[in-house]
Design a protein around this motif. Structure first.
Motif, mmCIF file in Angstrom:
data_model
loop_
_atom_site.group_PDB
_atom_site.id
_atom_site.type_symbol
_atom_site.label_atom_id
_atom_site.label_comp_id
_atom_site.label_asym_id
_atom_site.label_seq_id
_atom_site.Cartn_x
_atom_site.Cartn_y
_atom_site.Cartn_z
ATOM 1 N N ASP A 88 0.842 -1.196 0.000
ATOM 2 C CA ASP A 88 0.000 0.000 0.000
ATOM 3 C C ASP A 88 0.884 1.257 0.000
ATOM 4 O OD1 ASP A 88 -2.518 1.540 0.474
ATOM 5 O OD2 ASP A 88 -1.381 2.079 2.266
ATOM 6 N N LEU A 116 -2.071 5.009 2.834
ATOM 7 C CA LEU A 116 -3.177 4.777 3.776
ATOM 8 C C LEU A 116 -2.675 4.179 5.092
ATOM 9 C CD1 LEU A 116 -6.222 4.616 4.421
ATOM 10 C CD2 LEU A 116 -6.265 2.424 3.198
ATOM 11 N N TYR A 120 -10.992 10.143 2.355
ATOM 12 C CA TYR A 120 -10.840 10.043 0.904
ATOM 13 C C TYR A 120 -12.253 9.923 0.352
ATOM 14 C CZ TYR A 120 -8.157 10.076 -3.299
ATOM 15 O OH TYR A 120 -7.593 10.485 -4.475
ATOM 16 N N ARG A 153 -11.350 6.560 -4.025
ATOM 17 C CA ARG A 153 -10.195 5.865 -4.602
ATOM 18 C C ARG A 153 -9.933 4.517 -3.943
ATOM 19 N NH1 ARG A 153 -5.039 6.696 -7.010
ATOM 20 N NH2 ARG A 153 -3.573 5.236 -6.102
#
Ligand SMILES: O=P(O)(O)OC[C@H]1O[C@](O)(COP(=O)(O)O)[C@@H](O)[C@@H]1O
Ligand SMILES: [Mg+2]
Ligand SMILES: [Mg+2]
Length: 335
Positions: free
Chosen positions: A105, A231, A247, A259
């Motif tokens: 991520d 994130l 987000y 997203r």
């Protein structure tokens, strides 16, 4: 640097099969953290393709995905659902668990030496691969993330609190650092990619306008902003010192539902955050109650200190005249 089989995590408060899966994930994470620490010496930051969601894939995205899938062969994981794979893969026929994973991520941060991570969700496996992962987040048996930062750490929940385990690079073991994380209630930090301001809906704009107005606005308080674009790193800051992350959906093509991905990003983070005393919604409704319809489905995502998250939902409930008003005229949230 130690590299043996001893990964620590002896005291996981969860069923044996789940603990076994978490230890396998932790071993891969330890290897990845060493690779990540070598950065450009490994040359894994190159873009090598595109995943089914249209995101650029870096070499490290695929290396991480392959490493987790390989390490889970011979484990209790039957179904393996990854951001980097279009379909759910069968790893171990007849096994009882499903794993949904974002192997790497924050990939846009790989080449700039900023924290990145791995996010995972462990679910019960049924006979059907997709149905096994398209469940409400409340069905998760465990969830976690690994942050590869100045420290590599594993943050875990099996539904009874959220714990923090830090990798000791001298021994190669994850050691328990905090048995029960509690998101602090007092915080004045928000995280959102403000470059998308003009694309947001009225409620999110109004919420952020009121934060930006600081002492002179309806909140009568100054706020600070952070945006790391990982994130996991954002989550780690919030579970450590509170705050809120947004987000939202926006008007750009493809961002109608934001997203972030429901199954392997938002659902596990939502469980970790709730188990640390916070809240997680799609702006209005609880993430963990939603049932995703497809593996790579996106969702708007708001999480963090519970009262902040609930305040964002309240902005969505405001009458149009109120939310569209300049903050100077907005009366409802004036303190
Ligand atoms: O670049 P943006 O639009 O600010 O988006 C940043 C977000 O995208 C992500 O990098 C998406 O995750 P991946 O790197 O796994 O695709 C999140 O970690 C982060 O919160
Ligand atoms: Mg991600
Ligand atoms: Mg990813």
């Amino acid at each position: 640097m130690a590299g043996g089989e001893d990964i620590g995590l002896e005291d996981l408060a969860t069923a044996t099969e789940i603990a076994q899966v978490i230890r396998r994930i932790a071993r891969v994470a330890r290897d990845l953290s060493r690779r990540i620490a070598r950065g450009p010496l490994e040359g894994h930051a190159d873009t090598v393709g595109e995943n089914s969601g249209g995101d650029a894939q870096k070499a490290l995205d695929l290396i991480a995905d392959d490493a987790f899938a390989a390490a889970l062969k011979g484990s209790p994981v039957r179904w393996y659902a990854s951001e980097e794979r279009e379909n759910v893969a069968e790893l171990n026929p007849g096994a009882g668990l499903a794993l949904a994973i974002d192997p790497l991520d924050g990939s846009s941060n790989i080449d700039v030496n900023v924290s990145i991570g791995t996010i995972f969700s462990i679910l019960p496996a049924g006979p059907d691969p997709l149905a096994s992962v398209l469940r409400p987040g409340t069905d998760q048996l465990a969830a976690g993330y690994v942050i590869y930062g100045p420290q590599t750490a594993l943050v875990l929940t099996a539904g009874q609190g959220t714990s923090l385990h830090v990798l000791d690079p001298r021994t190669g073991r994850f050691e328990l650092a905090t048995a029960r994380l509690e998101i602090p209630a007092a915080s004045s930090e928000f995280a959102i990619n403000v470059s998308n301001y003009r694309h947001w809906g009225a409620a999110v704009r109004a919420y952020i306008d009121d934060c930006l107005a600081g002492e002179t606005g309806p909140r009568a308080k100054n706020f600070n902003m952070r945006w790391i674009a990982s994130l996991v790193a954002e989550t780690h800051r919030i579970v450590s010192r509170g705050g809120i992350f947004l987000y939202p959906s926006d008007a750009r093509r493809g961002y109608e539902r934001g997203r972030l991905r429901h199954v392997y990003e938002c659902a596990p983070i939502a469980l970790l955050v709730e188990q640390a005393g916070g809240a997680a919604t799609d702006g209005c409704d609880r993430i963990l109650d939603r049932v995703p319809q497809s593996l790579h489905e996106r969702t708007p995502f708001v999480f963090g200190t519970a009262d902040k998250v609930h305040r964002v939902a309240a902005y969505h409930d405001l009458p149009h005249e109120e939310v569209a008003a300049l903050f100077g005229q907005r009366g409802l949230f004036r303190q």
